[in-house]
Design a protein around this motif. Structure first.
Motif, PDB file in Angstrom:
ATOM      1  N   ASN A   1       0.884  -1.119  -0.119  1.00 17.88           N
ATOM      2  CA  ASN A   1       0.112  -0.025   0.032  1.00 17.88           C
ATOM      3  C   ASN A   1       0.959   1.411   0.108  1.00 17.88           C
ATOM      4  O   ASN A   1       0.658   2.096   0.797  1.00 17.88           O
ATOM      5  CB  ASN A   1      -1.175   0.119   1.152  1.00 17.88           C
ATOM      6  CG  ASN A   1      -2.249   0.701   0.956  1.00 17.88           C
ATOM      7  OD1 ASN A   1      -2.476   1.192  -0.312  1.00 17.88           O
ATOM      8  ND2 ASN A   1      -3.160   0.624   1.799  1.00 17.88           N
ATOM      9  N   HIS A   2       1.963   1.212  -0.577  1.00 24.93           N
ATOM     10  CA  HIS A   2       2.803   2.431  -0.923  1.00 24.93           C
ATOM     11  C   HIS A   2       2.670   3.044  -2.008  1.00 24.93           C
ATOM     12  O   HIS A   2       2.816   2.816  -3.032  1.00 24.93           O
ATOM     13  CB  HIS A   2       4.149   1.535  -1.180  1.00 24.93           C
ATOM     14  CG  HIS A   2       5.315   2.792  -1.191  1.00 24.93           C
ATOM     15  ND1 HIS A   2       5.886   2.852  -0.038  1.00 24.93           N
ATOM     16  CD2 HIS A   2       6.118   3.278  -2.197  1.00 24.93           C
ATOM     17  CE1 HIS A   2       7.279   3.795  -0.229  1.00 24.93           C
ATOM     18  NE2 HIS A   2       6.882   3.884  -1.506  1.00 24.93           N
TER      19      HIS A   2
ATOM     20  N   ARG B   1       9.616   7.556 -13.189  1.00 25.40           N
ATOM     21  CA  ARG B   1       8.978   7.322 -12.016  1.00 25.40           C
ATOM     22  C   ARG B   1       7.701   6.367 -12.160  1.00 25.40           C
ATOM     23  O   ARG B   1       6.919   6.358 -13.147  1.00 25.40           O
ATOM     24  CB  ARG B   1       8.474   8.612 -11.189  1.00 25.40           C
ATOM     25  CG  ARG B   1       9.623   9.556 -11.054  1.00 25.40           C
ATOM     26  CD  ARG B   1       9.294  10.434  -9.965  1.00 25.40           C
ATOM     27  NE  ARG B   1       9.372   9.889  -8.770  1.00 25.40           N
ATOM     28  CZ  ARG B   1      10.536   9.679  -7.883  1.00 25.40           C
ATOM     29  NH1 ARG B   1      11.559  10.118  -8.382  1.00 25.40           N
ATOM     30  NH2 ARG B   1      10.408   9.249  -6.905  1.00 25.40           N
ATOM     31  N   VAL B   2       7.327   5.544 -11.234  1.00 31.35           N
ATOM     32  CA  VAL B   2       6.108   4.735 -11.135  1.00 31.35           C
ATOM     33  C   VAL B   2       5.405   5.213  -9.882  1.00 31.35           C
ATOM     34  O   VAL B   2       6.075   5.235  -8.847  1.00 31.35           O
ATOM     35  CB  VAL B   2       6.344   3.220 -11.509  1.00 31.35           C
ATOM     36  CG1 VAL B   2       7.272   2.964 -12.750  1.00 31.35           C
ATOM     37  CG2 VAL B   2       6.889   2.619 -10.128  1.00 31.35           C
ATOM     38  N   ARG B   3       4.150   4.954 -10.018  1.00 35.25           N
ATOM     39  CA  ARG B   3       3.376   5.351  -8.794  1.00 35.25           C
ATOM     40  C   ARG B   3       2.127   4.404  -8.691  1.00 35.25           C
ATOM     41  O   ARG B   3       1.276   4.319  -9.639  1.00 35.25           O
ATOM     42  CB  ARG B   3       2.951   7.011  -8.808  1.00 35.25           C
ATOM     43  CG  ARG B   3       2.623   7.490  -7.606  1.00 35.25           C
ATOM     44  CD  ARG B   3       1.868   8.682  -7.633  1.00 35.25           C
ATOM     45  NE  ARG B   3       0.801   8.884  -8.458  1.00 35.25           N
ATOM     46  CZ  ARG B   3       0.610   9.731  -9.650  1.00 35.25           C
ATOM     47  NH1 ARG B   3       1.580  10.100 -10.136  1.00 35.25           N
ATOM     48  NH2 ARG B   3      -0.480   9.418  -9.997  1.00 35.25           N
ATOM     49  N   LEU B   4       1.749   4.221  -7.604  1.00 38.45           N
ATOM     50  CA  LEU B   4       0.574   3.325  -7.558  1.00 38.45           C
ATOM     51  C   LEU B   4      -0.478   4.183  -7.244  1.00 38.45           C
ATOM     52  O   LEU B   4      -0.356   5.075  -6.289  1.00 38.45           O
ATOM     53  CB  LEU B   4       0.699   2.509  -6.385  1.00 38.45           C
ATOM     54  CG  LEU B   4      -0.493   1.514  -5.998  1.00 38.45           C
ATOM     55  CD1 LEU B   4      -0.289   0.456  -7.146  1.00 38.45           C
ATOM     56  CD2 LEU B   4      -0.357   0.859  -4.562  1.00 38.45           C
ATOM     57  N   ASN B   5      -1.679   4.085  -7.761  1.00 34.97           N
ATOM     58  CA  ASN B   5      -2.913   4.925  -7.914  1.00 34.97           C
ATOM     59  C   ASN B   5      -3.772   4.385  -6.924  1.00 34.97           C
ATOM     60  O   ASN B   5      -3.509   3.430  -6.277  1.00 34.97           O
ATOM     61  CB  ASN B   5      -3.571   5.102  -9.052  1.00 34.97           C
ATOM     62  CG  ASN B   5      -2.497   5.730 -10.205  1.00 34.97           C
ATOM     63  OD1 ASN B   5      -1.920   6.586 -10.009  1.00 34.97           O
ATOM     64  ND2 ASN B   5      -2.800   5.332 -11.375  1.00 34.97           N
ATOM     65  N   SER B   6      -4.686   5.419  -6.322  1.00 34.87           N
ATOM     66  CA  SER B   6      -5.514   4.761  -5.304  1.00 34.87           C
ATOM     67  C   SER B   6      -6.257   3.474  -5.621  1.00 34.87           C
ATOM     68  O   SER B   6      -6.842   2.785  -4.901  1.00 34.87           O
ATOM     69  CB  SER B   6      -6.451   5.945  -4.773  1.00 34.87           C
ATOM     70  OG  SER B   6      -7.147   6.536  -5.877  1.00 34.87           O
ATOM     71  N   ASP B   7      -6.729   3.552  -7.305  1.00 29.20           N
ATOM     72  CA  ASP B   7      -7.484   2.558  -7.543  1.00 29.20           C
ATOM     73  C   ASP B   7      -6.608   1.027  -7.649  1.00 29.20           C
ATOM     74  O   ASP B   7      -7.274   0.155  -8.344  1.00 29.20           O
ATOM     75  CB  ASP B   7      -8.492   2.735  -8.682  1.00 29.20           C
ATOM     76  CG  ASP B   7      -7.325   3.111  -9.914  1.00 29.20           C
ATOM     77  OD1 ASP B   7      -7.895   3.203 -10.964  1.00 29.20           O
ATOM     78  OD2 ASP B   7      -6.240   3.057  -9.655  1.00 29.20           O
ATOM     79  N   GLY B   8      -5.360   1.221  -7.544  1.00 29.35           N
ATOM     80  CA  GLY B   8      -4.374  -0.080  -7.446  1.00 29.35           C
ATOM     81  C   GLY B   8      -3.817  -0.234  -8.924  1.00 29.35           C
ATOM     82  O   GLY B   8      -3.174  -1.116  -9.289  1.00 29.35           O
ATOM     83  N   SER B   9      -4.063   0.729  -9.856  1.00 23.60           N
ATOM     84  CA  SER B   9      -3.562   0.980 -11.155  1.00 23.60           C
ATOM     85  C   SER B   9      -1.846   1.261 -10.946  1.00 23.60           C
ATOM     86  O   SER B   9      -1.853   2.457 -10.014  1.00 23.60           O
ATOM     87  CB  SER B   9      -4.204   1.474 -12.118  1.00 23.60           C
ATOM     88  OG  SER B   9      -4.434   2.699 -11.935  1.00 23.60           O
TER      89      SER B   9
ATOM     90  N   VAL C   1      15.185  -0.028   2.890  1.00 20.78           N
ATOM     91  CA  VAL C   1      13.962   0.683   3.527  1.00 20.78           C
ATOM     92  C   VAL C   1      12.781   0.172   2.698  1.00 20.78           C
ATOM     93  O   VAL C   1      12.833  -0.554   1.878  1.00 20.78           O
ATOM     94  CB  VAL C   1      14.211   2.138   3.658  1.00 20.78           C
ATOM     95  CG1 VAL C   1      15.428   2.783   4.124  1.00 20.78           C
ATOM     96  CG2 VAL C   1      14.102   2.709   1.944  1.00 20.78           C
ATOM     97  N   LEU C   2      11.637   0.694   3.255  1.00 22.69           N
ATOM     98  CA  LEU C   2      10.357   0.426   2.573  1.00 22.69           C
ATOM     99  C   LEU C   2      10.535   0.713   1.008  1.00 22.69           C
ATOM    100  O   LEU C   2      10.762   1.916   0.728  1.00 22.69           O
ATOM    101  CB  LEU C   2       9.015   0.940   3.301  1.00 22.69           C
ATOM    102  CG  LEU C   2       7.857   0.696   2.981  1.00 22.69           C
ATOM    103  CD1 LEU C   2       7.497  -0.833   3.407  1.00 22.69           C
ATOM    104  CD2 LEU C   2       6.841   1.411   3.509  1.00 22.69           C
ATOM    105  N   GLY C   3      10.011  -0.082   0.110  1.00 25.80           N
ATOM    106  CA  GLY C   3      10.010   0.044  -0.970  1.00 25.80           C
ATOM    107  C   GLY C   3      11.331  -0.644  -1.811  1.00 25.80           C
ATOM    108  O   GLY C   3      11.676  -0.391  -2.954  1.00 25.80           O
TER     109      GLY C   3
END
Lengths: 427, 531
Positions: free
Chosen positions: B307-308, B407-415, B475-477
């Motif tokens: 959930n990062h 950069r990659v980023r996790l969105n709130s809907d999981g994509s 560290v985390l990630g």
């Protein structure tokens, strides 16, 4: 879906079966005689046999197209209606959706028995909760049925009647009708009732004949004004046999044709009808002819020789399959003299969208011509002599040719720009 | 509660297969899952030139029955236009819920992953590069040797690029070169000292392509069909290794299963996802999970499980392509040849940056690929290329991965959203590279055609890496020196996501060696803990 079509050998029936198969349905043909080419399963069905076809399991839809259209082989009105009733009963029993293809002439007091029979059957169908389709003037495809007869008449006769006051028809291409029938078949949300399918703008019958002459036969015909009153008088004098021989009853139906309100039904089905001129073209779609000419021009330009038919067809399929309807028409001169395309083959265009469309099509033409044995000769020089001299010549020719056309382009640019602007959305 | 399996390996590409080998051979119950895409069009069996000359149906596999090549007209790489390769790339972004934002995101759901459509370039990291990794160099060396032996690598051990690629005692002889490349190498060898001084080295390409057959895989026969697929098995694909894994009864495969979630349940991991065929959700449990679904897909799974939602940096190599003409060979006859890299070069640029690239024959590539870019009207462009291309070779160039700011980023809907752009130093570096290459090649009789040097789009290299880098103290990630995800004990990352650095070199062999190393470590770990 599994769809049984009675009258599958007829004018509309054959198109319906073909389109249905293309859309992935299991079509079953039902007619008196087996078809010449069995592309779908076939069962025997005769309007005269009251104990007619057995609806095998798995059938979802029954489209009743079979009708007695030959004036010679008269069958009793009652028998046709009775057979239809039996069909409806069988369909109800097996929970099969019943679609009846009626006629624009269907009325309780129709002048022809054809129209009266249709009306009777319509009532039975509606009472049982089925669907009725009233097509307008069906045309297009092969020269069969009433359409075939009309084309024959137009071909043979240099003079054609222009009835006054003008009776109107609402045309619909046979493939559009087939598509409409399939949509009604497949959709579950449509209420049982009468669906009128035809052009929402009626045109005079003589205009229809004139279009047949122009688009289908590519000839001109002269029209003789003929008051309807006179014609009716003449028909009334003839005996029954003469009337049916000359098919004059149909004329009476024509004069008597009620205008159908088709817009709402077409809207509901999401059916858009092709324009008459395109539909009458032998290929069924004027657009295809234009694309074939375009394919010929572009591929000849790239390949430096006439393309084979398969190359042309592939190009057309590629464009049809992937292009959203984009207005793109090359001027006739480019189609006749492909080398002139060098004038258009440049980076900057007054309309960038049109330019990028041009290059998409150029790439398509290049790919289609390259991926062939002829392409191996043209692009790779397969089988031709090779060596530094040949290659140098090729390169020098290319640079010189390109330079020459660039020069010509500069001089011709003002004229070209004018022609771009003149033909809206085309070049 | 007993687990369904000891280890679940997500992905059947080169990393997944390399990690699975030690686990399966060690007797563990292993489940390998993948997206299950299968080829629908077989690659041609007759050589390219003969097919071109005689086959009336060649358009079906060159353009595709549904005109795939046209549909992919604007894609970055000719590989994406080959109809027989469509299955390799189809559905990846969609089924893995990856969105592109100015960055090209490509991956694979196929059995064997991207190795079904790769350039087969391999290289070992140098001593210095290995020293930067958070684990002993010797471990990697051993793994490199194991993997090289397993897959079969051809190249040269004693030319100027041998050290760059790493010496390999199991090397097969290099794939024979065509006339232009033979000429280039010959000219190079006369001037090598001077060119070294200018930072240019040239040598035979190091490739996972067989010049001698191994079991069912046949040696390369120079058919030029490489871009469209090798029917002989000469080009390595992880798919070829699956039969030997299948011989073990403790190995299970599940195709057509897309993993999207990892959950901890007691002391087991639940791997859940959707089946492609029916869309139903199923899960499996295991004590260890190995993620090898490709950098982007693996990263999404991990970030989702953690959930990062902060964006994570990614490495990607800026790339470029150019057309090289050998005037001395004008009019050379076109003969069947090898379609992948024949010669490779290393180029030293400023700031200690090293670029890498290879040159290829133009034979197996459709002229349409080049014709679009020639600034002439099409008819004359084709005339020009017809005379010119047989004496040309195509080249590519890669810069180190830290030069793309992705950069990659996790969105709130999981994509997952992938975004990025080249850093400011890329254009000047590419310019320097172009000038140096032009000079170097000119001295050996080849000319980079003016205007042909084209910088690719960000992400076009398809060499993404480093989103979950291995560190001594993660560290985390990040992941441990064994690829174990911080905060998710028992979940290991073995594909590009875990590489902490991305050089200009081809990185697949390094990924496979790393996966092999991690696989062994997991085996020891499981046996040691007795679970």
């Amino acid at each position: 879906m599994k769809i049984v079509v009675t009258g599958s050998n007829g004018y509309i029936g054959t198109r319906l079966v073909r389109l249905g198969s293309r859309f992935g349905h299991s079509m079953v043909g039902a007619s008196r005689m087996p078809p010449s080419s069995l592309s779908v399963p076939w069962i025997k069905f005769d309007l005269c046999e009251p104990d007619c076809l057995q609806l095998t399991s798995g059938v979802d839809i029954l489209v009743h197209l079979a009708a007695n259209t030959l004036p010679e082989a008269r069958i009793d009105e009652a028998i046709e209606v009775a057979t239809a009733k039996k069909l409806i009963g069988a369909a109800l029993a097996s929970k099969v959706k019943f679609i009846f293809v009626s006629s624009q002439t269907a009325r309780q007091d129709a002048p022809t028995s054809y129209g009266r029979i249709k009306w009777c059957i319509e009532q039975e169908v509606l009472a049982a909760g089925g669907w009725v389709v009233r097509p307008g003037q069906v045309y297009g495809g092969e020269l069969r049925g009433l359409y075939g007869q009309l084309v024959k008449i137009v071909k043979k006769s240099p003079l054609l009647p222009k009835f006054l006051p003008l009776p109107v028809v609402q045309t619909i291409h046979v493939d559009d009708l087939a598509e409409g029938l399939l949509r009604i078949a497949v959709r579950r949300d449509l209420k049982s009732g009468v669906y009128c399918l035809g052009s929402s703008t009626p045109i005079p019958f003589s205009t229809f004949l004139a279009e047949i002459a122009k688009s289908r036969l590519r000839c001109r015909r002269a029209f003789v004004p003929l008051p309807i009153g006179l014609v009716n008088l003449f028909i009334a004098q003839l005996s029954e046999t003469w009337r049916s021989r000359l098919g004059l009853d149909r004329l009476r139906s024509l004069f008597d044709l009620p205008v159908m309100n088709t817009e709402a039904d077409l809207d509901q089905l999401g059916l858009s009808l092709r324009p008459l001129t395109s539909g009458l073209h032998p290929s069924g779609d004027g657009r295809r002819r234009q694309l074939l000419r375009e394919a010929n021009a572009l591929i000849t330009y790239v390949l430096k020789e006439r393309p084979s038919n398969s190359m042309l067809r592939r190009y057309v399929r590629a464009v049809e399959g992937s292009r959203v309807e984009r207005e793109f028409r090359l001027l006739g001169i480019f189609l006749s003299y492909p080398i002139l395309l060098s004038l258009l083959d440049k980076k900057s265009w007054p309309d960038p969208a049109l330019g990028s469309e041009f290059f998409w099509r150029m790439d398509a033409a290049t790919l289609m011509s390259e991926s062939t044995p002829e392409g191996a000769v043209r692009f790779l020089g397969y089988g031709q002599s090779h060596g530094p001299l040949t290659s140098t010549l090729s390169i020098v020719n290319a640079i010189a040719g390109d330079a020459l056309w660039r020069l010509v382009r500069i001089f011709v640019a003002p004229i070209l720009r004018y022609s771009f602007a003149k033909v809206k959305g085309g070049i | 509660m007993t687990a369904n399996f000891d280890v679940i390996v997500v992905g059947s590409g080169p990393s997944g297969v390399s990690a699975a080998y030690p686990l399966v051979e060690g007797g563990l119950r292993v489940l390998m899952v993948d997206g299950g895409m299968q080829p629908s069009l077989l690659p041609p069996t007759v050589d390219f030139l003969s097919t071109r000359a005689h086959d009336a149906e060649q358009w079906k596999w060159m353009v595709g029955k549904n005109f795939h090549a046209l549909g992919m007209r604007d894609a970055v790489s000719p590989k994406l236009r080959a109809p027989s390769m469509a299955y390799v790339f189809d559905g990846f972004s969609c089924d893995n819920r990856i969105d592109e934002d100015g960055f090209i995101a490509i991956g694979s759901l196929a059995k064997g992953g991207l190795s079904n459509a790769w350039g087969c370039g391999v290289a070992q990291l140098s001593e210095d590069q290995l020293a930067d990794l958070p684990f002993p160099v010797a471990e990697m060396r051993a793994s490199y040797a194991r993997v090289s032996r397993r897959i079969g690598i051809s190249g040269s051990n004693d030319d100027d690029m041998a050290d760059y690629f790493g010496r390999d005692e199991f090397l097969q002889s290099p794939i024979p070169m065509d006339k232009p490349h033979t000429h280039l190498l010959h000219q190079y060898e006369k001037r090598r000292v001077k060119l070294h001084a200018h930072g240019f080295k040239l040598g035979r390409s190091r490739l996972a392509v067989l010049s001698t057959g191994i079991s069912d895989r046949k040696a390369c026969n120079l058919s030029s069909n490489c871009l469209f697929g090798c029917s002989r098995g000469s080009l390595y694909s992880a798919v070829y290794e699956l039969p030997s894994l299948r011989k073990h009864e403790n190995f299970t495969e599940l195709s057509g299963f897309i993993v999207d979630d990892l959950n901890r349940d007691n002391n087991l991991w639940m791997v859940s996802g959707k089946t492609v065929a029916s869309g139903e959700r199923i899960s499996f449990s295991a004590s260890r999970v190995v993620l090898a679904a490709g950098t982007l897909a693996t990263t999404r799974i991990v970030l989702n499980a953690l959930n990062h939602c902060h964006s994570v940096p990614m490495l990607s190599s800026p790339s470029a392509a150019f057309l090289l003409w050998l005037p001395g060979l004008l009019g050379t006859q076109r003969l069947p040849s090898f379609g992948l890299g024949q010669l490779s070069f290393a180029l030293s640029l400023r700031d200690n940056i090293s670029a890498f690239g290879s040159t290829f024959s133009t034979t197996g590539i459709l002229m349409s690929e080049f014709a679009r870019h020639i600034p002439m009207s099409r008819r004359y462009g084709v005339d020009l290329l017809k005379g010119l291309l047989s004496s040309c070779v195509v080249g590519n160039l890669f810069l180190p991965g830290q030069l793309t700011e992705a950069r990659v980023r996790l969105n709130s809907d999981g994509s997952l959203t992938v975004s990025g752009a080249y850093s400011d130093s890329v254009v000047p570096l590419m310019d320097e590279a172009r000038k140096k290459l032009s000079k170097a090649y000119w001295s050996i009789g080849a000319l980079i055609l003016p205007g042909s040097f084209t910088i690719g789009l960000p992400g076009g290299d398809i060499h993404y890496a480093g989103t979950l880098p291995m560190r001594c103290e993660p560290v985390l990630g990040e992941t441990s020196s064994f690829g174990e995800v911080k905060g998710m004990d028992g979940v290991y990352v073995v594909d590009g996501a875990c590489l902490p650095a991305l050089s200009a070199k081809s990185h697949t062999l390094t990924l496979m060696a790393n996966a092999d190393r991690i696989g062994r470590a997991i085996l020891i770990n499981i046996r040691g803990s007795g679970s």
